[in-house]
Motif scaffolding. Structure first.
Motif, PDB file in Angstrom:
ATOM      1  N   VAL A 113       0.593  -1.348  -0.131  1.00  0.00           N
ATOM      2  CA  VAL A 113       0.038   0.096   0.081  1.00  0.00           C
ATOM      3  C   VAL A 113       0.925   1.192  -0.002  1.00  0.00           C
ATOM      4  CG1 VAL A 113      -1.378   1.283   1.507  1.00  0.00           C
ATOM      5  CG2 VAL A 113      -1.980  -0.957   1.069  1.00  0.00           C
ATOM      6  N   ARG A 114       0.528   2.155  -0.900  1.00  0.00           N
ATOM      7  CA  ARG A 114       1.438   3.481  -0.978  1.00  0.00           C
ATOM      8  C   ARG A 114       0.505   4.405  -0.885  1.00  0.00           C
ATOM      9  NH1 ARG A 114       6.405   4.824  -3.131  1.00  0.00           N
ATOM     10  NH2 ARG A 114       6.725   2.891  -4.215  1.00  0.00           N
ATOM     11  N   VAL A 115       0.664   5.270   0.160  1.00  0.00           N
ATOM     12  CA  VAL A 115       0.046   6.683   0.515  1.00  0.00           C
ATOM     13  C   VAL A 115       0.670   7.941  -0.016  1.00  0.00           C
ATOM     14  CG1 VAL A 115      -1.008   7.593   2.352  1.00  0.00           C
ATOM     15  CG2 VAL A 115      -1.635   5.331   2.189  1.00  0.00           C
ATOM     16  N   ALA A 116      -0.072   8.787  -0.360  1.00  0.00           N
ATOM     17  CA  ALA A 116       0.838  10.113  -0.500  1.00  0.00           C
ATOM     18  C   ALA A 116      -0.298  11.176  -0.611  1.00  0.00           C
ATOM     19  CB  ALA A 116       1.117  10.030  -2.009  1.00  0.00           C
ATOM     20  N   VAL A 117       0.375  12.167  -0.166  1.00  0.00           N
ATOM     21  CA  VAL A 117      -0.712  13.430  -0.176  1.00  0.00           C
ATOM     22  C   VAL A 117      -0.003  14.626  -1.085  1.00  0.00           C
ATOM     23  CG1 VAL A 117      -1.342  15.592   1.283  1.00  0.00           C
ATOM     24  CG2 VAL A 117      -1.409  13.284   2.240  1.00  0.00           C
ATOM     25  N   CYS A 118      -0.782  15.079  -1.995  1.00  0.00           N
ATOM     26  CA  CYS A 118      -0.101  15.957  -3.019  1.00  0.00           C
ATOM     27  C   CYS A 118      -0.693  17.227  -2.692  1.00  0.00           C
ATOM     28  CB  CYS A 118      -0.406  15.479  -4.407  1.00  0.00           C
ATOM     29  SG  CYS A 118       0.494  13.987  -4.712  1.00  0.00           S
ATOM     30  N   ASP A 119       0.043  18.388  -3.157  1.00  0.00           N
ATOM     31  CA  ASP A 119      -0.624  19.866  -3.273  1.00  0.00           C
ATOM     32  C   ASP A 119      -1.176  20.177  -4.292  1.00  0.00           C
ATOM     33  OD1 ASP A 119       1.433  20.707  -4.699  1.00  0.00           O
ATOM     34  OD2 ASP A 119       2.810  21.451  -3.310  1.00  0.00           O
ATOM     35  N   LEU A 127      -7.049  -1.822   4.237  1.00  0.00           N
ATOM     36  CA  LEU A 127      -7.737  -0.505   4.255  1.00  0.00           C
ATOM     37  C   LEU A 127      -7.674   0.365   5.518  1.00  0.00           C
ATOM     38  CD1 LEU A 127     -10.886  -2.013   2.509  1.00  0.00           C
ATOM     39  CD2 LEU A 127      -9.646  -0.045   1.554  1.00  0.00           C
ATOM     40  N   ASP A 128      -7.558  -0.379   6.625  1.00  0.00           N
ATOM     41  CA  ASP A 128      -7.132   0.353   8.153  1.00  0.00           C
ATOM     42  C   ASP A 128      -5.727   0.853   7.922  1.00  0.00           C
ATOM     43  OD1 ASP A 128      -9.558  -0.687   8.896  1.00  0.00           O
ATOM     44  OD2 ASP A 128      -8.734  -2.370  10.066  1.00  0.00           O
ATOM     45  N   LEU A 129      -4.830   0.241   7.220  1.00  0.00           N
ATOM     46  CA  LEU A 129      -3.506   0.772   7.155  1.00  0.00           C
ATOM     47  C   LEU A 129      -3.395   1.997   6.243  1.00  0.00           C
ATOM     48  CD1 LEU A 129      -0.546   0.412   7.834  1.00  0.00           C
ATOM     49  CD2 LEU A 129      -0.347  -1.150   5.625  1.00  0.00           C
ATOM     50  N   ALA A 130      -4.194   1.916   5.165  1.00  0.00           N
ATOM     51  CA  ALA A 130      -4.165   3.188   4.151  1.00  0.00           C
ATOM     52  C   ALA A 130      -4.984   4.304   5.125  1.00  0.00           C
ATOM     53  CB  ALA A 130      -5.021   2.737   3.076  1.00  0.00           C
ATOM     54  N   ALA A 131      -5.905   3.986   5.932  1.00  0.00           N
ATOM     55  CA  ALA A 131      -6.688   5.298   6.681  1.00  0.00           C
ATOM     56  C   ALA A 131      -5.505   5.813   7.494  1.00  0.00           C
ATOM     57  CB  ALA A 131      -7.835   4.708   7.098  1.00  0.00           C
ATOM     58  N   SER A 132      -4.986   4.944   8.127  1.00  0.00           N
ATOM     59  CA  SER A 132      -4.123   5.292   9.266  1.00  0.00           C
ATOM     60  C   SER A 132      -3.005   6.022   8.861  1.00  0.00           C
ATOM     61  CB  SER A 132      -3.702   4.264  10.419  1.00  0.00           C
ATOM     62  OG  SER A 132      -2.547   3.535  10.032  1.00  0.00           O
TER      63      SER A 132
END
Ligand SMILES: [Zn+2]
Length: 414
Positions: free
Chosen positions: A109-115, A138-143
């Motif tokens: 699972v890869r999670v990013a926040v982009c501006d 899904l729990d991991l992605a949300a956390s």
């Protein structure tokens, strides 16, 4: 192709979303979209990009600057300086909006926040047995998303939503996975709804190959290209198709599933239920299995890539044959869609020339000679980040419509 005519790729359904807006708001949307597409523009460029008058642009830009969503940049090293007088390039305020993004692979699972500019400001990848653990995944992605927002101190109201890329076909008619035979433990799971429930943010689902196509178009190898095909060669094989600046999902979202084009009528039975699909020949798992069968010992994909790096002849030959088969399928897509560019990503693309040389040769052999001259085949620029950046890009395509609703908090400065 003129860069000025470039449009950001959008999904075919996105353009019709949203409530009707008034003319002033529509002007704001046009300016914001022009700035999003160009990255940076002077007022004069905005006039030609939007078709609005100088007076209207002057008013709208002042309004958008006062609203805190557009800013003037002092940096004029991009050719905008004229006769000693800076052209005052304008850009979206990067912190005005953010997109969260999740890429759900088979083993990660890869999670990013982009501006708002599409720049990733926080990114994390975690190894997890995704295929067999939907709830934990899904729990991991949300956390991880919560951690990202905390770490970057991003107000939740500035996050436009969560884009969810997944290594599984997505049926856009009802935003569900076509997981049968592919991610069987995910049958009936609705990842967008689940992540929305866990995060309180609107979530949108996209297949990973389509996300890759969006990402390479917006931020990677296919910038300034309105007609492109992205081919993802991973555990699953799929393609994303962009024509006239639009990502083509088909009637149900299943367009571009080239992993299931038949290349060997008497070949292996595929997980989709058909026989001799491209995926049974050309995925890294299929190539490793071929070597394992020939050598009568286990070979996994990690060893496959180590063997390729060491120049092992058997591994190279297997990858060359895979490249030839992939090339035949890409040739069919080139004939159907006439792209300017074919971008190849996914982990098998890291094999380099042993894959690309036979693939290019095979494409040339199976398309009309003129078509062979009219397109290029290149490796993706974004590597294994393509899916997560594309999922963020999907959310950010809504930024102009949302930011156009922001009202000035203080009178515009004279
Ligand atoms: Zn198949």
């Amino acid at each position: 192709m003129a860069a000025g005519k470039r449009r950001s790729p959008r999904t075919t359904s996105a353009a019709t979303e949203g409530a009707p807006i008034n003319l002033r708001d529509e002007g704001r949307v046009r300016v914001l979209r022009a700035l999003q597409d160009s990255g940076c523009s002077s007022r004069s460029e905005l006039i030609s990009r939007t078709g609005l008058s100088r007076a209207t642009i002057t008013t709208l830009v002042a309004d958008l600057i006062a609203s805190g969503v557009v800013e003037e940049r002092g940096d004029t090293n991009d050719g905008l300086r004229r006769a000693g007088r800076p052209a005052q390039p304008l850009a979206l305020v990067a912190s005005a909006a953010y997109a969260a993004a999740v890429d759900i692979g088979h083993q990660h699972v890869r999670v990013a926040v982009c501006d708002a500019s599409g720049t990733s400001v926080w990114e994390r990848v975690a190894a997890v047995d995704v295929d067999h653990t939907p709830t934990q995944t899904l729990d991991l992605a949300a956390s991880l998303l919560e951690e990202a927002l905390r770490a970057q101190d991003i107000p939740r109201e500035r996050v436009l939503g969560v884009g969810v890329g997944i290594a599984c076909p997505v049926e856009t008619t009802n935003d569900t996975l076509y997981a049968e035979g592919i991610m069987t433990d995910w049958v009936g799971v609705r990842p967008a709804d689940e992540l929305s429930r866990r995060t309180g943010l609107a979530a949108e689902l996209i297949n990973d190959a389509n996300a890759g196509a969006l990402a390479e178009s917006l931020y990677g190898a296919a910038r300034n290209c309105n007609h492109m095909i992205y081919v993802r060669l991973s555990a699953g094989i799929g393609a994303g198709i962009v024509t006239s600046g639009q990502l083509q999902l088909g009637g149900n979202g299943l367009a571009g599933e080239i992993g299931h084009l038949q290349v060997e009528p008497r070949g292996r039975v595929c997980r989709c239920g058909n026989r001799g699909c491209l995926e049974t020949l050309a995925s890294p798992v299929a190539i490793a299995n071929l070597l394992a069968h020939s050598w009568n010992r286990p070979v996994d994909t990690d060893e496959l890539f180590r063997l390729l790096e060491a120049g092992d002849h058997g591994a190279q030959r297997a990858v060359e044959d895979a490249g030839e088969a992939v090339g035949r399928c890409i040739a069919a897509m080139v004939t159907l869609f006439d792209p300017e560019l074919v971008v190849v990503g996914g982990e098998l693309a890291t094999a380099g020339e042993p894959l690309f040389e036979p693939m290019r040769r095979s494409i040339r052999r199976h398309v009309m000679p003129r078509s062979a001259e009219n397109h290029r085949v290149v490796a993706g620029e974004l590597g294994d980040r393509a899916a997560v950046l594309g999922a963020a890009g999907l959310v950010l395509t809504k930024a102009p419509d949302v930011l156009a609703q922001t009202r000035p908090t203080a009178p515009a400065l004279p």
